[in-house]
Write an enzyme that holds these catalytic residues in place. Sequence first.
Site, short mmCIF file in Angstrom:
data_model
loop_
_atom_site.label_atom_id
_atom_site.label_comp_id
_atom_site.label_asym_id
_atom_site.label_seq_id
_atom_site.Cartn_x
_atom_site.Cartn_y
_atom_site.Cartn_z
N MET A 1 8.56 2.63 -44.86
CA MET A 1 7.37 3.47 -44.77
C MET A 1 7.66 4.82 -45.41
O MET A 1 8.07 5.76 -44.74
CB MET A 1 6.99 3.64 -43.28
CG MET A 1 5.70 4.39 -43.06
SD MET A 1 4.29 3.57 -43.81
CE MET A 1 4.27 2.06 -42.87
N CYS A 2 7.56 4.89 -46.70
CA CYS A 2 7.78 6.10 -47.48
C CYS A 2 9.28 6.41 -47.61
O CYS A 2 10.09 6.00 -46.80
CB CYS A 2 7.07 7.32 -46.90
SG CYS A 2 5.32 7.10 -46.62
#
Length: 263
Positions: A1-2
């Site tokens: 996630m990122c």
Amino acid sequence: MCRHLAYVGPEVRLGELLVAPAHGLYRQSWAPRRQRYGTVNADGFGVGWYAGGDPVPARYRRAGPVWADLSFADLARVVRSGALLGAVRDATLAGADAEAAAAPFAAGTWLFSHNGAVAGWPGSLAPLVASLPPAEVLALEARTDSAFVWALVLARLRAGDDPGRALAGTVAEVAAAAPASRLNLLLTDGTAVTATAWGDTLWYLARPGGGTVVASEPYDDDPAWQEVPDRTLLTASRTEVLLTPLKEPSDTLAPASAEESRT
């Protein structure tokens, strides 16, 4: 996630840290090695940097994948800076915010990024809306969990908190409202980097030529990379890194002062 990365130190080309490394942020957009959640980071990217003695950073952000933007590759080849923050995004939820949702977020001299997700967003943080002035809620740059977390951090900074307390207090506040959240936050004013490890990976590197890199994951296989323990606040200058354990939301909002370590 990122995935995200921040640097303070001697001037370097942006591409030296973001594009050129074998496993740099550029490659992490499609092939991260240590990402625990999600597989690719193609929902936007951005970089902010400080130049020419100007304390207010410049930003370059786009809604699409970094590998599709030839202008960024050219910019990163020639632009130099002694401080920067870059990020590639894997969206938590579908939305229409485009590049406004891409980190780094900015205000004044600050650049900010969030690697993670707020559990139960947006309902879980509804009680925290009242802690912000209505004008700041209406001025949110994007309708995302990261943008709201940035608003909480910025409110603390404007109220006089130092960067470490602003991040630690925000993490405790959000984690109390949404306990399963992942809250790796990254903040810089161009002179130092402050970060939290809360639910995802965080590493730092003292570069041989000087300067400090703080990143979601190592961009190469240099054995000098050090992993930051979970539930930790990191504060880094060009020459020093300070690690402070973070307390759980049930405890005080301030970071623990015991068991500090310096490298």
